[in-house]
Design an enzyme around this catalytic site. Structure first.
Site, short mmCIF file in Angstrom:
data_model
loop_
_atom_site.label_atom_id
_atom_site.label_comp_id
_atom_site.label_asym_id
_atom_site.label_seq_id
_atom_site.Cartn_x
_atom_site.Cartn_y
_atom_site.Cartn_z
N GLY A 202 18.45 43.72 -18.98
CA GLY A 202 18.14 44.91 -18.19
C GLY A 202 19.27 45.91 -18.33
O GLY A 202 20.43 45.52 -18.53
N GLN B 123 24.57 53.01 -16.70
CA GLN B 123 25.41 52.07 -17.45
C GLN B 123 25.75 52.55 -18.86
O GLN B 123 26.58 51.94 -19.53
CB GLN B 123 24.71 50.70 -17.54
CG GLN B 123 24.58 50.02 -16.19
CD GLN B 123 23.97 48.64 -16.34
OE1 GLN B 123 22.76 48.51 -16.41
NE2 GLN B 123 24.82 47.63 -16.43
N CYS C 255 26.16 41.27 -14.79
CA CYS C 255 25.86 42.67 -15.06
C CYS C 255 26.64 43.09 -16.30
O CYS C 255 27.82 42.75 -16.42
CB CYS C 255 26.27 43.52 -13.85
SG CYS C 255 26.01 45.28 -14.07
N LEU C 256 25.99 43.84 -17.19
CA LEU C 256 26.67 44.28 -18.41
C LEU C 256 27.89 45.14 -18.08
O LEU C 256 28.82 45.22 -18.88
CB LEU C 256 25.71 45.06 -19.30
CG LEU C 256 24.57 44.26 -19.93
CD1 LEU C 256 23.66 45.17 -20.72
CD2 LEU C 256 25.10 43.13 -20.81
N HIS D 142 17.86 44.34 -9.34
CA HIS D 142 19.19 44.68 -9.89
C HIS D 142 19.18 46.08 -10.52
O HIS D 142 20.06 46.90 -10.23
CB HIS D 142 19.57 43.60 -10.92
CG HIS D 142 20.93 43.77 -11.54
ND1 HIS D 142 21.95 42.86 -11.34
CD2 HIS D 142 21.42 44.73 -12.36
CE1 HIS D 142 23.03 43.28 -12.01
NE2 HIS D 142 22.72 44.40 -12.64
N GLU D 143 18.17 46.36 -11.36
CA GLU D 143 18.15 47.65 -12.07
C GLU D 143 17.81 48.81 -11.13
O GLU D 143 18.37 49.89 -11.25
CB GLU D 143 17.16 47.61 -13.24
CG GLU D 143 17.48 46.55 -14.30
CD GLU D 143 18.93 46.53 -14.76
OE1 GLU D 143 19.58 47.59 -14.78
OE2 GLU D 143 19.42 45.44 -15.08
N HIS E 82 20.87 49.77 -9.35
CA HIS E 82 21.79 50.57 -10.18
C HIS E 82 21.51 52.06 -10.00
O HIS E 82 22.42 52.88 -9.99
CB HIS E 82 21.60 50.24 -11.67
CG HIS E 82 22.56 49.21 -12.20
ND1 HIS E 82 23.92 49.37 -12.13
CD2 HIS E 82 22.35 48.03 -12.82
CE1 HIS E 82 24.50 48.32 -12.69
NE2 HIS E 82 23.58 47.48 -13.11
ZN LIG Z 1 23.80 45.62 -13.89
#
Ligand SMILES: [Zn+2]
Length: 170
Positions: A45, A50, A92-93, A134-135, A138
């Site tokens: 995701g 990000q 998370c990236l 989660h997304e 963000h």
């Molecule tokens: Zn994330």
């Protein structure tokens, strides 16, 4: 085009993203680039902030290329229903190398627009429910670490500060 992933500490990650009103070729290109950037970073995701773009769009593929039909683009998403509970490891990236247990709803319905601007609803369970939450978070400037204890969060932040000082967090 593969964008570098913005890491925790950049204010773009903690600002609400701007609503999208134009559904043009540029938006389609952004979605393509986001999938490409997400796969390159081995994620399932990715939200636009990000990659440093403060717009309300996220992409998800919990099958990681296995099922082309699983690719999901969410424009201006909003969670409209949450049911049940799951607890599991989440990462998370933008916070590479860290993972923590996070409790989330187990079945989640999101309402969002597609790349044509058409509204749709999507219900996901388990990992997909986790990714939808989660997304979508963000895009309101919220990170998963807001769901862990203050103590764990402080430890994480201290480790990140150390990495920043060592030049290993950029
Ligand atoms: Zn994330």
């Amino acid at each position: 085009m593969i964008y570098p992933i913005v890491k925790y500490g950049d204010p773009v990650l903690e600002r609400p993203a701007a609503n999208i009103a134009e559904f043009d070729g540029e938006l389609k290109k952004l979605a393509d680039d986001m999938f490409e950037s997400m796969y390159a970073a081995h994620g399932v995701g990715l939200a636009a902030p990000q990659i440093g773009i403060g717009k309300c769009i996220a992409v998800i593929d919990v099958t990681f290329k296995e099922d082309p039909n699983a690719k999901l683009v969410l424009v201006n998403p909003e969670i409209i229903k949450k049911q049940g509970k799951q607890t599991g490891s989440e990462g998370c990236l933008s916070l590479p190398e860290f993972r923590e247990n996070v409790s989330r709803a187990n079945v989640v319905t999101v309402r969002a627009q597609d790349l044509e601007g058409k509204w749709f609803e999507k219900t996901g369970e388990g990992l997909l429910a986790r990714a939808l939450l989660h997304e979508t978070e963000h895009l309101i400037g919220k990170l998963y670490i807001s769901h862990i204890s203050a103590l764990k969060r402080d430890i994480m932040k201290r480790k990140i500060k150390k990495l920043m000082r060592a030049g290993e967090w950029a």
